[in-house]
Motif scaffolding. Structure first.
Motif, PDB file in Angstrom:
ATOM      1  N   LEU A 104      -6.381  19.701  -7.905  1.00 55.65           N
ATOM      2  CA  LEU A 104      -4.965  19.498  -8.217  1.00 55.65           C
ATOM      3  C   LEU A 104      -4.042  20.312  -7.321  1.00 55.65           C
ATOM      4  N   GLY A 105      -4.545  21.435  -6.805  1.00 50.70           N
ATOM      5  CA  GLY A 105      -3.711  22.275  -5.942  1.00 50.70           C
ATOM      6  C   GLY A 105      -3.262  21.571  -4.675  1.00 50.70           C
ATOM      7  N   HIS A 106      -3.989  20.524  -4.287  1.00 52.35           N
ATOM      8  CA  HIS A 106      -3.648  19.872  -3.015  1.00 52.35           C
ATOM      9  C   HIS A 106      -2.974  18.522  -3.214  1.00 52.35           C
ATOM     10  N   VAL A 107      -2.474  18.306  -4.418  1.00 49.05           N
ATOM     11  CA  VAL A 107      -1.653  17.115  -4.680  1.00 49.05           C
ATOM     12  C   VAL A 107      -0.225  17.406  -4.204  1.00 49.05           C
ATOM     13  N   GLN A 123       3.665  25.484   3.742  1.00 50.38           N
ATOM     14  CA  GLN A 123       2.425  25.101   4.430  1.00 50.38           C
ATOM     15  C   GLN A 123       1.229  25.571   3.611  1.00 50.38           C
ATOM     16  N   CYS A 124       0.268  24.690   3.367  1.00 51.64           N
ATOM     17  CA  CYS A 124      -0.952  25.064   2.644  1.00 51.64           C
ATOM     18  C   CYS A 124      -2.088  25.304   3.636  1.00 51.64           C
ATOM     19  N   ASN A 125      -3.051  26.134   3.249  1.00 47.53           N
ATOM     20  CA  ASN A 125      -4.234  26.370   4.088  1.00 47.53           C
ATOM     21  C   ASN A 125      -5.002  25.093   4.394  1.00 47.53           C
ATOM     22  N   CYS A 126      -4.863  24.077   3.514  1.00 49.49           N
ATOM     23  CA  CYS A 126      -5.614  22.832   3.709  1.00 49.49           C
ATOM     24  C   CYS A 126      -4.973  21.951   4.786  1.00 49.49           C
ATOM     25  N   GLY A 127      -3.796  22.352   5.254  1.00 50.01           N
ATOM     26  CA  GLY A 127      -3.120  21.575   6.294  1.00 50.01           C
ATOM     27  C   GLY A 127      -1.961  20.748   5.777  1.00 50.01           C
ATOM     28  N   GLY A 130       3.695  21.055   1.496  1.00 47.63           N
ATOM     29  CA  GLY A 130       4.344  20.762   0.219  1.00 47.63           C
ATOM     30  C   GLY A 130       3.410  20.282  -0.872  1.00 47.63           C
ATOM     31  N   ASP A 131       2.149  20.757  -0.875  1.00 40.10           N
ATOM     32  CA  ASP A 131       1.331  20.469  -2.051  1.00 40.10           C
ATOM     33  C   ASP A 131       1.528  21.590  -3.076  1.00 40.10           C
ATOM     34  N   LEU A 132       0.898  21.448  -4.245  1.00 38.69           N
ATOM     35  CA  LEU A 132       1.138  22.404  -5.328  1.00 38.69           C
ATOM     36  C   LEU A 132       0.764  23.827  -4.914  1.00 38.69           C
TER      37      LEU A 132
HETATM   38 ZN   LIG Z   1      -3.402  22.312   0.071  1.00 37.51          ZN
END
Ligand SMILES: [Zn+2]
Length: 273
Positions: A104-107, A123-127, A130-132
């Motif tokens: 859910l963190g990457h939604v 920016q998220c570590n997953c690339g 603006g995800d959660l």
């Molecule tokens: Zn993410």
């Protein structure tokens, strides 16, 4: 019949094979691709079931609130270094085909609608942008939210520290009423509210559950945080506005308890994984 429940931080497959690309919590290269569930089963000569830590916590939260064998639906979010989650439907954890169900963190969330963070770089570590997790995690505080707010509060005590250290202190500062730190937590709560709004319209769940280090605070602060989540969920139908938002029972032992619940299911099935 004895069965063992194992939970670890991800990413890992639904069957407990750690990601071949490595993970934050298993740094040594030999962990990459390691089947930690089968490894433990061999070591103990007992059947072992596996859940990632957020899914395990979600299962415990569901069980603690609704009891055993509940047919209800709950969505849990665990705010820690990252942002993990879990979806329980009919009492079972949604794992998905590859084990990445309920990541859910990457939604993605419509974070531009959160007031007071115009132009933030989420920016998220997953690339993803603006995800959660990019706005609702300890990592988000360090990488995105503090760098945005600190220049707007000249001379603030947290500006004297490096961001990694400062990020860890924000929760305590917020709990004591510091204005900048409360803004940081308001942004996290509103990000979560936007996410829960998406989940209301996807699952029409019986409950939301929020846990993790972010909520290891006074009860008064927990209540404020949950009110702020609710404030960011506008336009709900009357029935949906009443969906409760709980604090995760039993704090950081929720994951271990959830893994034990999963093991109980395994034992009832006679230990066949
Ligand atoms: Zn993410």
């Amino acid at each position: 019949m004895t069965a063992v429940g194992l939970d670890t931080p991800g990413p890992a497959s639904a069957a407990g094979q750690l990601s071949a690309r490595g993970s934050t919590n298993f740094v040594h290269p030999k962990w990459a691709g390691f089947d930690i569930r089968v490894g433990l089963a061999h070591k103990l000569s007992k059947p072992v079931c596996y859940l990632n830590d957020a899914n395990a916590a979600a299962l415990w939260g569901h069980y603690a609130i609704f009891g055993a064998d509940s047919r209800r639906t709950s969505i849990s979010i665990v705010i820690g270094t990252g942002n993990g989650g879990g979806i329980i439907i009919d009492g079972n954890v949604v794992k998905g085909k590859n084990g990445f169900g309920a990541e859910l963190g990457h939604v993605l969330i419509p974070y531009q609608s959160i007031a007071g963070i115009n132009g933030i770089k989420a920016q998220c570590n997953c690339g993803r942008l603006g995800d959660l997790e990019s706005l609702c995690s300890l990592t988000a505080i360090e990488k995105n939210i503090l760098p945005y707010f600190l220049p707007r509060y000249p001379g603030h005590d947290l500006a004297k520290l490096d961001l990694h250290q400062a990020a860890k202190l924000v929760r305590g500062f917020a709990d004591r009423g510091d204005a900048l730190s409360k803004e940081v937590f308001r942004v996290q709560a509103h990000a979560l509210g936007l996410f829960f709004d998406e989940m209301v319209n996807t699952f029409d769940p019986d409950a939301f559950i929020v846990g993790g280090g972010a909520l290891e605070t006074s009860e008064q602060f927990q209540r404020w945080f949950i009110d702020e989540i609710r404030a960011a969920m506008p336009n709900q139908r009357e029935e949906q506005a009443a969906i409760p938002i709980h604090v995760m029972p039993n704090g950081d032992t929720a994951g271990a308890r959830g893994a034990a619940i999963e093991a109980l299911k395994l034992a009832r099935q006679g230990g066949m994984v």
